[in-house]
Design a protein around this motif. Sequence first.
Motif, PDB file in Angstrom:
ATOM      1  N   LEU A  49       4.088   4.889 -62.403  1.00  0.00           N
ATOM      2  CA  LEU A  49       5.356   5.596 -62.184  1.00  0.00           C
ATOM      3  C   LEU A  49       5.208   6.601 -61.042  1.00  0.00           C
ATOM      4  CD1 LEU A  49       6.500   6.182 -65.876  1.00  0.00           C
ATOM      5  CD2 LEU A  49       7.558   4.618 -64.211  1.00  0.00           C
ATOM      6  N   ALA A  50       4.078   7.298 -61.000  1.00  0.00           N
ATOM      7  CA  ALA A  50       3.822   8.246 -59.911  1.00  0.00           C
ATOM      8  C   ALA A  50       3.758   7.513 -58.577  1.00  0.00           C
ATOM      9  CB  ALA A  50       2.523   9.015 -60.167  1.00  0.00           C
ATOM     10  N   ARG A  51       3.091   6.371 -58.543  1.00  0.00           N
ATOM     11  CA  ARG A  51       2.989   5.592 -57.302  1.00  0.00           C
ATOM     12  C   ARG A  51       4.347   5.071 -56.842  1.00  0.00           C
ATOM     13  NH1 ARG A  51      -2.473   2.420 -59.078  1.00  0.00           N
ATOM     14  NH2 ARG A  51      -3.903   4.094 -58.506  1.00  0.00           N
ATOM     15  N   LEU A  52       5.236   4.843 -57.801  1.00  0.00           N
ATOM     16  CA  LEU A  52       6.593   4.397 -57.458  1.00  0.00           C
ATOM     17  C   LEU A  52       7.493   5.567 -57.067  1.00  0.00           C
ATOM     18  CD1 LEU A  52       7.069   1.709 -60.248  1.00  0.00           C
ATOM     19  CD2 LEU A  52       7.007   1.298 -57.763  1.00  0.00           C
ATOM     20  N   GLY A  53       6.979   6.789 -57.203  1.00  0.00           N
ATOM     21  CA  GLY A  53       7.728   7.968 -56.792  1.00  0.00           C
ATOM     22  C   GLY A  53       8.729   8.474 -57.813  1.00  0.00           C
ATOM     23  N   VAL A  54       8.531   8.117 -59.088  1.00  0.00           N
ATOM     24  CA  VAL A  54       9.430   8.582 -60.143  1.00  0.00           C
ATOM     25  C   VAL A  54       9.358  10.103 -60.208  1.00  0.00           C
ATOM     26  CG1 VAL A  54       9.856   8.574 -62.637  1.00  0.00           C
ATOM     27  CG2 VAL A  54       9.341   6.441 -61.442  1.00  0.00           C
ATOM     28  N   GLY A  55      10.516  10.746 -60.224  1.00  0.00           N
ATOM     29  CA  GLY A  55      10.593  12.196 -60.138  1.00  0.00           C
ATOM     30  C   GLY A  55      10.100  12.943 -61.353  1.00  0.00           C
ATOM     31  N   LEU A  56      10.313  12.420 -62.557  1.00  0.00           N
ATOM     32  CA  LEU A  56       9.948  13.142 -63.766  1.00  0.00           C
ATOM     33  C   LEU A  56       9.546  12.145 -64.838  1.00  0.00           C
ATOM     34  CD1 LEU A  56       9.900  15.947 -65.177  1.00  0.00           C
ATOM     35  CD2 LEU A  56      12.272  15.554 -65.801  1.00  0.00           C
ATOM     36  N   THR A  57       8.434  12.409 -65.492  1.00  0.00           N
ATOM     37  CA  THR A  57       7.973  11.534 -66.567  1.00  0.00           C
ATOM     38  C   THR A  57       7.536  12.365 -67.767  1.00  0.00           C
ATOM     39  OG1 THR A  57       5.734  11.495 -65.665  1.00  0.00           O
ATOM     40  CG2 THR A  57       7.185   9.680 -65.022  1.00  0.00           C
TER      41      THR A  57
END
Length: 168
Positions: A49-57
């Motif tokens: 998710l971080a690599r895909l640039g998701v803003g908040l997890t």
Amino acid sequence: TSQPEARRSRHSRRARGAESKQQPTQFAGADVVVVDDERVIVKMVMRQLARLGVGLTHSLDDGIHLMDHLESRATLPSAILLDITMPQSDGVSVCKLLRSDRRFANLPVYAMTANVEGKAAYELAGFTGLLGKPFSKKSLSQVLQHSQQVVAARNAALATGVESTLHF
């Protein structure tokens, strides 16, 4: 943080904008909740998710904590990735519970499982789609794109009164 809270919500991450090594992506505004009891799976999903640039997890270690987590939030997440087999709950029951509550009935909820043959049962339970384990960055990206389409279609349905039929 109290001990039970630490167990329930293992990880929360917000992208750091210019400080982050990630470039802004179509998922920069996304807010994803990952529910899985296996730490290795959670770490892999969060990394992707971080690599895909998701803003908040956010991550939770069992589905029994999901309703409390959703009720404590100011806004609803863009998508929920929900494991099917967990020690204290099962994803199918948790999804049915979400669908029975008007506040959460339209949230994009994806079954995360190695049992991809159960697709029909997951659809009947109310899941929006399926993320098969093991998954790739590409399949995770497709789920996030689908969740964006689902949210857009449901928002349009609310505005126009025409029911959305996006699923699986």
